[in-house]
Write an enzyme that holds these catalytic residues in place. Structure first.
Site, short mmCIF file in Angstrom:
data_model
loop_
_atom_site.label_atom_id
_atom_site.label_comp_id
_atom_site.label_asym_id
_atom_site.label_seq_id
_atom_site.Cartn_x
_atom_site.Cartn_y
_atom_site.Cartn_z
N ASN A 17 -100.77 53.90 22.54
CA ASN A 17 -99.42 53.67 22.04
C ASN A 17 -99.45 52.63 20.91
OD1 ASN A 17 -96.74 53.03 21.62
ND2 ASN A 17 -96.31 52.49 23.73
N TYR A 42 -96.81 59.20 35.42
CA TYR A 42 -97.55 59.96 34.42
C TYR A 42 -97.27 61.45 34.60
CZ TYR A 42 -100.16 55.62 33.64
OH TYR A 42 -100.50 54.32 33.36
N CYS A 97 -94.36 51.96 27.31
CA CYS A 97 -95.40 52.60 28.13
C CYS A 97 -95.67 51.81 29.42
CB CYS A 97 -96.68 52.80 27.32
SG CYS A 97 -97.36 51.32 26.60
N HIS A 98 -95.24 50.56 29.48
CA HIS A 98 -95.40 49.78 30.71
C HIS A 98 -94.55 50.34 31.85
CE1 HIS A 98 -91.85 47.96 28.87
NE2 HIS A 98 -91.51 47.55 30.08
N GLU A 100 -87.99 43.15 34.12
CA GLU A 100 -86.97 44.19 34.01
C GLU A 100 -86.32 44.49 35.37
OE1 GLU A 100 -88.54 47.63 32.02
OE2 GLU A 100 -88.87 46.53 30.17
#
Length: 99
Positions: free
Chosen positions: A45, A22, A53-54, A80
């Site tokens: 979002n 952040y 945003c994850h 990911e």
């Protein structure tokens, strides 16, 4: 351009398989100590599938909150290639994306 759009646009630079914090995201758009503002914007979002945003986590390596729940955020990051244990990113320094 509004602050939320600047943040969302900057976040699009974070590639799959990487994370940012952040605070890093706040600095990247010119906000000093803007971590909380970034968190609030991430929570709202409107395009979570498009704007990742994850991939934004806390500076201590913990995954932090997510509008759809921390378990979903963890699962998305794991898919990911991000390794997570007990809610914390493993190999944090090699996983972080710095703008």
């Amino acid at each position: 351009m509004s602050l939320d759009k600047k943040i969302y646009k900057k976040l699009l630079e974070v590639p799959k398989g990487k994370i940012t914090t952040y605070g890093e995201l706040a600095k990247a758009v010119g906000l000093k100590n803007g971590q909380r503002a970034v968190g609030k914007i991430m929570n709202k979002n409107p395009y979570p599938v498009i704007i990742p945003c994850h991939r934004v986590i806390k500076s201590d390596g913990k995954i932090g909150g997510y509008a759809y729940g921390e378990e979903i955020k963890s699962n998305m990051l794991s898919k990911e290639g991000i390794k997570i244990q007990n809610g914390k990113i493993l190999d944090f320094e090699n996983s972080i994306y710095r703008f």
